[in-house]
Enzyme design. Structure first.
Site, PDB file in Angstrom:
ATOM      1  N   ASP A  94       3.921  -8.738  -0.639  1.00  0.00           N
ATOM      2  CA  ASP A  94       2.649  -8.529  -0.973  1.00  0.00           C
ATOM      3  C   ASP A  94       2.481  -9.106  -2.294  1.00  0.00           C
ATOM      4  O   ASP A  94       3.679  -9.274  -2.861  1.00  0.00           O
ATOM      5  CB  ASP A  94       2.139  -7.354  -0.868  1.00  0.00           C
ATOM      6  CG  ASP A  94       2.716  -6.331  -1.731  1.00  0.00           C
ATOM      7  OD1 ASP A  94       3.721  -6.494  -2.699  1.00  0.00           O
ATOM      8  OD2 ASP A  94       2.562  -5.115  -1.496  1.00  0.00           O
ATOM      9  N   SER A  95       1.516  -9.136  -3.105  1.00  0.00           N
ATOM     10  CA  SER A  95       1.366 -10.029  -4.330  1.00  0.00           C
ATOM     11  C   SER A  95       1.441  -9.083  -5.574  1.00  0.00           C
ATOM     12  O   SER A  95       1.552  -9.309  -6.562  1.00  0.00           O
ATOM     13  CB  SER A  95      -0.155 -10.531  -4.618  1.00  0.00           C
ATOM     14  OG  SER A  95      -1.106  -9.566  -4.673  1.00  0.00           O
ATOM     15  N   GLY A  96       1.558  -7.596  -5.315  1.00  0.00           N
ATOM     16  CA  GLY A  96       1.796  -6.593  -6.156  1.00  0.00           C
ATOM     17  C   GLY A  96       0.061  -6.045  -6.527  1.00  0.00           C
ATOM     18  O   GLY A  96       0.057  -5.022  -7.073  1.00  0.00           O
ATOM     19  N   GLY A  97      -0.928  -7.148  -6.430  1.00  0.00           N
ATOM     20  CA  GLY A  97      -2.344  -6.525  -6.613  1.00  0.00           C
ATOM     21  C   GLY A  97      -2.628  -5.044  -6.043  1.00  0.00           C
ATOM     22  O   GLY A  97      -2.992  -4.468  -6.870  1.00  0.00           O
ATOM     23  N   TYR A  98      -2.427  -4.805  -4.801  1.00  0.00           N
ATOM     24  CA  TYR A  98      -2.823  -3.414  -4.251  1.00  0.00           C
ATOM     25  C   TYR A  98      -2.045  -2.367  -5.006  1.00  0.00           C
ATOM     26  O   TYR A  98      -3.019  -1.412  -5.187  1.00  0.00           O
ATOM     27  CB  TYR A  98      -2.373  -3.372  -2.842  1.00  0.00           C
ATOM     28  CG  TYR A  98      -2.803  -2.098  -2.070  1.00  0.00           C
ATOM     29  CD1 TYR A  98      -4.187  -2.164  -1.661  1.00  0.00           C
ATOM     30  CD2 TYR A  98      -2.108  -1.043  -1.814  1.00  0.00           C
ATOM     31  CE1 TYR A  98      -4.548  -0.872  -1.280  1.00  0.00           C
ATOM     32  CE2 TYR A  98      -2.285  -0.031  -1.547  1.00  0.00           C
ATOM     33  CZ  TYR A  98      -3.758  -0.014  -1.037  1.00  0.00           C
ATOM     34  OH  TYR A  98      -4.018   1.411  -0.581  1.00  0.00           O
ATOM     35  N   ASP A 148      -5.121 -10.415  -5.493  1.00  0.00           N
ATOM     36  CA  ASP A 148      -6.509 -10.286  -5.140  1.00  0.00           C
ATOM     37  C   ASP A 148      -6.911  -8.782  -5.642  1.00  0.00           C
ATOM     38  O   ASP A 148      -5.760  -8.154  -6.173  1.00  0.00           O
ATOM     39  CB  ASP A 148      -6.655  -9.980  -3.420  1.00  0.00           C
ATOM     40  CG  ASP A 148      -5.793  -8.971  -3.027  1.00  0.00           C
ATOM     41  OD1 ASP A 148      -4.930  -8.623  -3.424  1.00  0.00           O
ATOM     42  OD2 ASP A 148      -6.493  -8.243  -1.976  1.00  0.00           O
ATOM     43  N   GLN A 211     -11.718 -10.251   1.019  1.00  0.00           N
ATOM     44  CA  GLN A 211     -12.407  -8.945   0.434  1.00  0.00           C
ATOM     45  C   GLN A 211     -13.845  -8.750   0.761  1.00  0.00           C
ATOM     46  O   GLN A 211     -14.121  -9.787   1.741  1.00  0.00           O
ATOM     47  CB  GLN A 211     -12.061  -9.018  -1.057  1.00  0.00           C
ATOM     48  CG  GLN A 211     -10.672  -8.702  -1.666  1.00  0.00           C
ATOM     49  CD  GLN A 211     -10.053  -7.302  -1.186  1.00  0.00           C
ATOM     50  OE1 GLN A 211     -10.906  -6.302  -0.964  1.00  0.00           O
ATOM     51  NE2 GLN A 211      -8.671  -7.174  -1.438  1.00  0.00           N
ATOM     52  N   GLY A 238      -8.514  -4.993   1.422  1.00  0.00           N
ATOM     53  CA  GLY A 238      -9.940  -4.014   1.276  1.00  0.00           C
ATOM     54  C   GLY A 238     -10.135  -3.142   2.370  1.00  0.00           C
ATOM     55  O   GLY A 238     -11.342  -2.495   2.186  1.00  0.00           O
ATOM     56  N   ASP A 288       0.926  -4.152   8.689  1.00  0.00           N
ATOM     57  CA  ASP A 288       2.148  -3.420   8.037  1.00  0.00           C
ATOM     58  C   ASP A 288       1.458  -1.798   7.400  1.00  0.00           C
ATOM     59  O   ASP A 288       0.369  -1.666   7.363  1.00  0.00           O
ATOM     60  CB  ASP A 288       2.426  -4.006   6.674  1.00  0.00           C
ATOM     61  CG  ASP A 288       1.453  -4.011   5.629  1.00  0.00           C
ATOM     62  OD1 ASP A 288       0.475  -4.487   5.321  1.00  0.00           O
ATOM     63  OD2 ASP A 288       1.667  -2.941   4.657  1.00  0.00           O
ATOM     64  N   CYS A 328      15.325   5.142  22.255  1.00  0.00           N
ATOM     65  CA  CYS A 328      15.909   4.919  20.554  1.00  0.00           C
ATOM     66  C   CYS A 328      17.208   5.659  20.635  1.00  0.00           C
ATOM     67  O   CYS A 328      17.614   6.596  21.298  1.00  0.00           O
ATOM     68  CB  CYS A 328      15.021   5.195  19.783  1.00  0.00           C
ATOM     69  SG  CYS A 328      14.899   6.787  19.343  1.00  0.00           S
ATOM     70  N   HIS A 357      13.187   6.871  15.296  1.00  0.00           N
ATOM     71  CA  HIS A 357      12.354   6.895  16.289  1.00  0.00           C
ATOM     72  C   HIS A 357      11.144   6.411  16.103  1.00  0.00           C
ATOM     73  O   HIS A 357      10.665   5.790  16.936  1.00  0.00           O
ATOM     74  CB  HIS A 357      12.454   8.367  16.728  1.00  0.00           C
ATOM     75  CG  HIS A 357      11.345   8.719  17.725  1.00  0.00           C
ATOM     76  ND1 HIS A 357      11.503   8.637  19.081  1.00  0.00           N
ATOM     77  CD2 HIS A 357      10.052   9.188  17.361  1.00  0.00           C
ATOM     78  CE1 HIS A 357      10.416   8.845  19.693  1.00  0.00           C
ATOM     79  NE2 HIS A 357       9.489   9.123  18.777  1.00  0.00           N
TER      80      HIS A 357
HETATM   81 ZN    ZN Z   1      13.076   7.769  20.220  1.00  0.00          ZN
END
Ligand code: ZN
Length: 394
Positions: A94-98, A148, A211, A238, A288, A328, A357
């Site tokens: 990311d850009s760091g903005g958030y 942003d 945005q 946003g 994400d 898993c 998990h």
């Molecule tokens: Zn599992």
């Protein structure tokens, strides 16, 4: 395909939902994709081998944290973020903005950028669009994000409109910086790279960020300004700042008409299964969120039958795995009772095992979405999944 090393291809659709392939210099990703978050150079508590085994295809690094510690130049001298994270697969920063807008103190925003106080040592730090791109080129991820301004969900319309205007201006400045060769000599180590390439010499795709809060006209204006720049991908920003599920759906209902279909679309910071489904149905390809990792460290396990809180006493002598349907590493080797014990005894293996998990659950969830899109049954399948997932919550 935008260039030899990066592009998006749609394979199948189910309504607006898209099954696709994202090509990057570090390999191909099947979309819709969920990206685990590696905040400060690691996905907390798990090794890259464990990430791969849990089905992770692409991960995210946070520029804000890395630029403050250990610093972008240091990461570049250590070989770039892929090398630092021992991750040879697709990576996004990311850009760091958030984080500037959510973590840092004493923020001051101007047309040129933002200055803030580091939450680590209190020092004053400046971040401009050109600097956000330079830092991300030193880090070297496959996808980098524009700087942003992300206003809080309760911001009034004028504040959101100003953020849209500023973010559009910053998008253009980021595009300009990205298209310049990177050539600097700092200390002993020269960093040089052609336009659109990282300090490690790999192509990087720059994404713009829409945005506009919950205001349809501002969202449309923001998207239009970005599309004019003809960027390799676009993000919806946003959201996931407290606006709620219905408002998120309203914002996304317009996305398909606002962002080009030939480019990947990334919904930033969203990870609730119900939000992921709603967004996929509306044409989003990338996600994400810290949910699987953060909740895993807090003894909360995602399952197809709801979330389990492992600290609850009822799990103390339960010999069943977290999820009978899960294959898993954790579910193959540990019971709920043992996992609860590890958390109660504060053993560091507990957070690692539940994180593994949870990451596996999110990968499996995305694969189920892929299969449903291919079969043309996404909406019907999604309703059944969500009912079971949310009704069983502890
Ligand atoms: Zn599992």
């Amino acid at each position: 395909m935008l260039c030899g090393m990066f592009g998006y291809r749609c394979i199948a659709t189910d309504g607006k939902a898209r099954l696709g392939r994202l090509q990057t210099p570090h390999g191909e990703v099947e979309t819709p994709v969920f990206m685990p978050v590696g905040t400060a150079g690691s996905v907390k508590g798990v090794t890259p081998d464990q990430l791969i085994a849990a089905g992770a295809q692409m991960i995210l690094g946070n520029t804000y944290h890395l630029m403050l510690r250990p610093g972008a130049e240091t990461v570049a001298r250590l070989g770039g973020l892929h090398r630092v994270m021992a991750w040879d697969a697709p990576l996004l920063t990311d850009s760091g903005g958030y984080q500037v807008f959510s973590l840092a103190h004493m923020r001051k925003v101007s047309a040129e950028g933002v200055t803030f106080q580091s939450h680590i040592d209190g020092s004053a730090v400046e971040l401009t669009p050109a600097m956000a791109v330079r830092v991300q080129r030193l880090l070297g991820a496959d996808v980098i994000m524009q700087l942003d301004e992300c206003p809080p969900s309760q911001a009034d319309r004028d504040t959101v409109a100003a953020a849209v205007e500023r973010s559009a201006r910053w998008a253009r400045l980021c595009r300009d910086a990205w298209q310049q060769p990177l050539e600097e000599k700092r200390g002993q180590t020269p960093f040089s790279a052609d336009a659109c390439h990282s300090a490690q010499g790999k192509y990087q795709a720059l994404f713009g960020i829409q945005q506009g809060g919950v205001h349809a006209d501002l969202r449309a204006a923001s998207a239009a300004a970005l599309v004019e720049l003809d960027l390799p991908g676009y993000a919806v920003g946003g959201v996931s700042v407290g606006e709620g599920h219905e408002a998120l759906c309203d914002v996304l209902d317009a996305t398909d008409g606002q962002l080009p279909r030939c480019r990947p679309r990334y919904l930033m910071g969203v990870g609730e299964p119900r939000d992921i489904i709603a967004a996929v149905i509306r044409g989003i390809d990338m996600f994400d969120c810290v949910l699987p990792t953060r909740n895993g460290r807090n003894a909360q396990a995602f399952t197809w039958h709801g979330r389990l809180r492992l600290r609850n006493a009822r799990h103390a002598e339960d010999a069943a795995p977290l999820d009978e349907m899960c294959d898993c590493y954790t579910c193959r080797h540990y019971s709920r009772g043992v996992l609860r014990h590890l958390f109660m005894a504060k053993e560091m293996l507990g957070p690692t095992l539940v994180t593994i998990h949870n990451l596996h659950f999110f990968s499996t969830f995305m694969i189920a979405i892929h299969e449903a899109i291919a079969a043309g049954t996404l909406k019907a399948s999604a309703n059944a999944w969500l009912e079971a997932i949310y009704e069983g919550d502890e």
